[in-house]
Design a protein around this motif. Structure first.
Motif, PDB file in Angstrom:
ATOM      1  N   GLN A  61      59.865 -65.878  16.863  1.00  0.00           N
ATOM      2  CA  GLN A  61      59.211 -64.763  17.544  1.00  0.00           C
ATOM      3  C   GLN A  61      57.790 -65.133  17.972  1.00  0.00           C
ATOM      4  O   GLN A  61      57.305 -64.671  19.006  1.00  0.00           O
ATOM      5  CB  GLN A  61      59.220 -63.506  16.666  1.00  0.00           C
ATOM      6  CG  GLN A  61      58.592 -63.657  15.287  1.00  0.00           C
ATOM      7  CD  GLN A  61      57.130 -63.316  15.252  1.00  0.00           C
ATOM      8  OE1 GLN A  61      56.664 -62.535  16.083  1.00  0.00           O
ATOM      9  NE2 GLN A  61      56.390 -63.875  14.316  1.00  0.00           N
ATOM     10  N   ALA A  62      57.114 -65.990  17.195  1.00  0.00           N
ATOM     11  CA  ALA A  62      55.784 -66.447  17.607  1.00  0.00           C
ATOM     12  C   ALA A  62      55.880 -67.336  18.840  1.00  0.00           C
ATOM     13  O   ALA A  62      55.074 -67.215  19.782  1.00  0.00           O
ATOM     14  CB  ALA A  62      55.103 -67.191  16.460  1.00  0.00           C
ATOM     15  N   THR A  65      56.797 -65.230  21.928  1.00  0.00           N
ATOM     16  CA  THR A  65      55.624 -64.490  22.388  1.00  0.00           C
ATOM     17  C   THR A  65      54.679 -65.396  23.160  1.00  0.00           C
ATOM     18  O   THR A  65      54.125 -64.996  24.191  1.00  0.00           O
ATOM     19  CB  THR A  65      54.891 -63.857  21.197  1.00  0.00           C
ATOM     20  OG1 THR A  65      55.785 -63.000  20.490  1.00  0.00           O
ATOM     21  CG2 THR A  65      53.699 -63.041  21.674  1.00  0.00           C
ATOM     22  N   ASN A 142      53.909 -57.720  19.991  1.00  0.00           N
ATOM     23  CA  ASN A 142      53.154 -58.969  20.012  1.00  0.00           C
ATOM     24  C   ASN A 142      52.471 -59.188  21.352  1.00  0.00           C
ATOM     25  O   ASN A 142      51.319 -59.635  21.423  1.00  0.00           O
ATOM     26  CB  ASN A 142      54.091 -60.152  19.719  1.00  0.00           C
ATOM     27  CG  ASN A 142      54.506 -60.216  18.269  1.00  0.00           C
ATOM     28  OD1 ASN A 142      53.878 -59.630  17.398  1.00  0.00           O
ATOM     29  ND2 ASN A 142      55.594 -60.923  17.992  1.00  0.00           N
ATOM     30  N   ASN A 146      48.507 -59.899  22.436  1.00  0.00           N
ATOM     31  CA  ASN A 146      48.186 -61.283  22.771  1.00  0.00           C
ATOM     32  C   ASN A 146      48.164 -61.597  24.255  1.00  0.00           C
ATOM     33  O   ASN A 146      47.606 -62.624  24.647  1.00  0.00           O
ATOM     34  CB  ASN A 146      49.182 -62.204  22.070  1.00  0.00           C
ATOM     35  CG  ASN A 146      49.064 -62.122  20.565  1.00  0.00           C
ATOM     36  OD1 ASN A 146      48.080 -62.558  19.982  1.00  0.00           O
ATOM     37  ND2 ASN A 146      50.067 -61.544  19.915  1.00  0.00           N
ATOM     38  N   TYR A 202      48.517 -65.532  15.231  1.00  0.00           N
ATOM     39  CA  TYR A 202      48.540 -64.089  15.057  1.00  0.00           C
ATOM     40  C   TYR A 202      49.956 -63.580  14.846  1.00  0.00           C
ATOM     41  O   TYR A 202      50.210 -62.740  13.978  1.00  0.00           O
ATOM     42  CB  TYR A 202      47.928 -63.405  16.284  1.00  0.00           C
ATOM     43  CG  TYR A 202      46.463 -63.675  16.482  1.00  0.00           C
ATOM     44  CD1 TYR A 202      45.658 -64.115  15.443  1.00  0.00           C
ATOM     45  CD2 TYR A 202      45.878 -63.472  17.733  1.00  0.00           C
ATOM     46  CE1 TYR A 202      44.320 -64.358  15.637  1.00  0.00           C
ATOM     47  CE2 TYR A 202      44.530 -63.712  17.921  1.00  0.00           C
ATOM     48  CZ  TYR A 202      43.752 -64.154  16.879  1.00  0.00           C
ATOM     49  OH  TYR A 202      42.424 -64.394  17.076  1.00  0.00           O
ATOM     50  N   CYS A 203      50.890 -64.079  15.646  1.00  0.00           N
ATOM     51  CA  CYS A 203      52.271 -63.595  15.546  1.00  0.00           C
ATOM     52  C   CYS A 203      52.958 -64.117  14.294  1.00  0.00           C
ATOM     53  O   CYS A 203      53.709 -63.390  13.627  1.00  0.00           O
ATOM     54  CB  CYS A 203      53.054 -64.007  16.788  1.00  0.00           C
ATOM     55  SG  CYS A 203      52.434 -63.299  18.327  1.00  0.00           S
ATOM     56  N   GLY A 206      51.423 -62.372  11.266  1.00  0.00           N
ATOM     57  CA  GLY A 206      51.264 -60.929  11.393  1.00  0.00           C
ATOM     58  C   GLY A 206      52.113 -60.169  10.386  1.00  0.00           C
ATOM     59  O   GLY A 206      53.173 -60.632   9.961  1.00  0.00           O
ATOM     60  N   THR A 220      59.498 -60.358   9.421  1.00  0.00           N
ATOM     61  CA  THR A 220      59.094 -61.756   9.310  1.00  0.00           C
ATOM     62  C   THR A 220      58.919 -62.168   7.848  1.00  0.00           C
ATOM     63  O   THR A 220      59.087 -61.366   6.927  1.00  0.00           O
ATOM     64  CB  THR A 220      57.776 -61.971  10.061  1.00  0.00           C
ATOM     65  OG1 THR A 220      56.771 -61.134   9.490  1.00  0.00           O
ATOM     66  CG2 THR A 220      57.943 -61.643  11.535  1.00  0.00           C
TER      67      THR A 220
END
Length: 530
Positions: A61-62, A65, A142, A146, A202-203, A206, A220
């Protein structure tokens, strides 16, 4: 300055960092190592299907994003950097909103838009399209935080492209697309890579968005650590997972620090002049960029205001504002934030002045970004079990998370000061304290206010450490919103939206009052969100 005074300045941040961050992380390592040597081996994080999915999804997911933020953010940045149009300055200022808004407010904004009773979510649900239980709500949340970071980095980077080089390429027959790839892209790529490292950090680390929007399937690894500690009491299992998360986060943080050093001294160039969009394609590009920014960065906040207004008008959400729990949470939020802001300001100033001695001191400000708030709170609980219900520990954790914003902003302000000012004052007989008060402080005041503004917004919206370390009588607005979300009924949901609007208004008000009319620079690239 005497050697004793020279070491007195960094003593405050060094001791604080050692007690509140380094020692808890070491205790967390001990917990994880003891687990790895006995019942849970290190490799089981990757061999256990459930834990492996949590870590891989956190990475995925990071990364997704980052890709979406680059795909949408780079064209928006190019439009804002190359075209002059009505509303451009306002659009740049609105890009600051996600940096200030608390994580839980952003999650509520996503639910207000795409949740089962959201502005768009309700019609889609009637058509058989459900957003809940899918990864798209988390990815959208996200992006809310961002996308603006990538856009601002892109605008700043495109300002480093020399007008002469671009004009020469066009003169030699290069198409706009070829000129972009051959001239502009090599200049802006390091800036975008630095911004994307922050997006990934950040992701990946998070907590609030993943807890509210991820659900059982798409939460997560940070949420899993919280669940293992708070609900299942699997401390050793959580310790191993937390160490793996810190190792992965630290790797990305090192890449970010390396890129930041490359960007520390941007070249002086003649920027490309902005032009007014006159052709249909140019106007379409401006309209599309503004539409993307409105849908991703502004719509969630507008949806919160809308849902709160509807709840207040209907009478289903007004009672929560007069409830004793709300008044207590509001008082706690303001009190904790003010104390944390004072602590972060003292730590940030001490650290910034100490950081003038070298890169090593300066890098200390990034340590709280490497360790997630969940890991910080977990480490504090392990190391200081007797203080687990202590207000001092909670406020220290608040100060730790808010301190880097003051330190980084003031350090940048000190770097821009001409050294001869302070030297001239000292030559005229002014003491170091008088030089600081009459010369240095007025010059760095805008940078100090900017850092304090982000620190205040961070403290007001802190959520992760509050869940770990708070007592029932220390409920804040963020934890109260979370409690309302966990209770059934439309009235509880309306109350949560009203409280989210209140928290958003407080964060924006604090930011505006503290920062004042200062220029909205790119300092917000380090704003974060638990």
């Amino acid at each position: 300055m005497s050697p004793a005074r020279r070491w007195l300045l960094p003593a405050l941040p060094l001791c604080f960092l050692a007690v509140v961050l380094v020692a808890p992380v070491l205790r967390l390592l001990v917990e994880g190592l003891s687990a790895g040597a006995s019942e849970l081996r290190w490799a089981e994080v990757w061999t256990d299907d459930y834990l492996r999915w949590r870590v891989l999804w956190s990475l995925a997911q990071a990364a997704i994003t980052c890709a979406l933020a680059l795909l949408l953010g780079l064209p928006c940045a190019w439009v804002l950097a190359r075209y002059e149009f009505p509303g451009r300055v306002l659009a740049l200022r609105l890009l600051m909103l996600p940096f200030v808004v608390p994580t839980l407010v952003a999650a509520m904004g996503v639910l207000a838009l795409w949740g089962p009773r959201g502005v768009f979510g309700a019609p889609l649900a009637e058509a058989g399209i459900e957003g809940v239980g899918t990864p798209w709500l988390l990815l959208y949340g996200n992006l809310f935080f961002n996308l603006c970071l990538v856009v601002r980095a892109g605008v700043d980077a495109l300002g480093q492209v020399g007008a002469q080089r671009l004009a020469a390429a066009r003169t030699l027959g290069a198409t706009p697309w070829r000129a972009f790839w051959r001239v502009e892209w090599p200049v802006i790529a390091p800036w975008l890579a630095s911004a994307l490292c922050l997006v990934f950090l950040y992701c990946f680390s998070g907590f609030g968005l993943a807890l509210i929007l991820g659900g059982e399937r798409f939460s997560t690894a940070e949420v899993e650590i919280y669940t293992l500690v708070a609900h299942e009491l699997e401390l050793r299992r959580a310790g191993v997972l937390a160490i793996w998360m810190m190792l992965l986060t630290g790797t990305v943080a090192l890449a970010y620090a390396w890129l930041e050093r490359r960007l520390a001294a941007p070249a002086r160039v003649t920027p490309v002049p902005r032009q007014r969009p006159v052709r249909g394609r140019q106007r379409l590009a401006v309209g599309a960029a503004l539409a993307v920014l409105l849908v991703v960065c502004v719509a969630p906040l507008a949806a919160i205001v809308w849902r709160a207004a509807v709840a207040l008008i209907a009478g289903s959400g007004g009672a929560v504002l007069q409830d004793d729990d709300t008044l207590q949470a509001l008082g706690n939020t303001l009190r904790f934030s003010l104390i944390a802001l004072a602590l972060a300001t003292a730590l940030g100033l001490s650290h910034a002045f100490a950081a003038q001695r070298g890169v090593g001191w300066r890098a200390m400000a990034f340590l709280p970004f490497v360790v997630s708030p969940v890991s910080v709170a977990f480490g504090l609980l392990l190391l200081y079990p007797g203080w687990s219900a202590s207000l001092a520990m909670l406020l220290a954790a608040y100060g730790l998370l808010a301190w880097p914003f003051v330190a980084k902003s003031v350090s940048a302000g000190l770097d821009s000061l001409p050294p001869n000012y302070a030297q001239a004052a000292a030559t005229l007989g002014a003491s170091p304290w008088r030089v600081f008060r009459r010369v240095t402080l007025p010059l760095i005041a805008p940078a100090l206010r900017r850092g304090m503004a982000f620190a205040a917004a961070t403290a007001l919206g802190e959520f992760a450490v509050t869940l770990f370390l708070s007592r029932p009588e220390w409920t804040t607005l963020t934890t109260l919103i979370h409690q309302h979300l966990g209770r059934p009924g439309s009235a509880k949901l309306d109350a949560a939206f009203v409280l989210a609007a209140l928290l958003m208004a407080l964060a924006l008000l604090a930011f505006v009052l503290i920062e004042g009319p200062a220029d909205h620079g790119s300092s917000g690239d380090n704003a974060r969100h638990a």
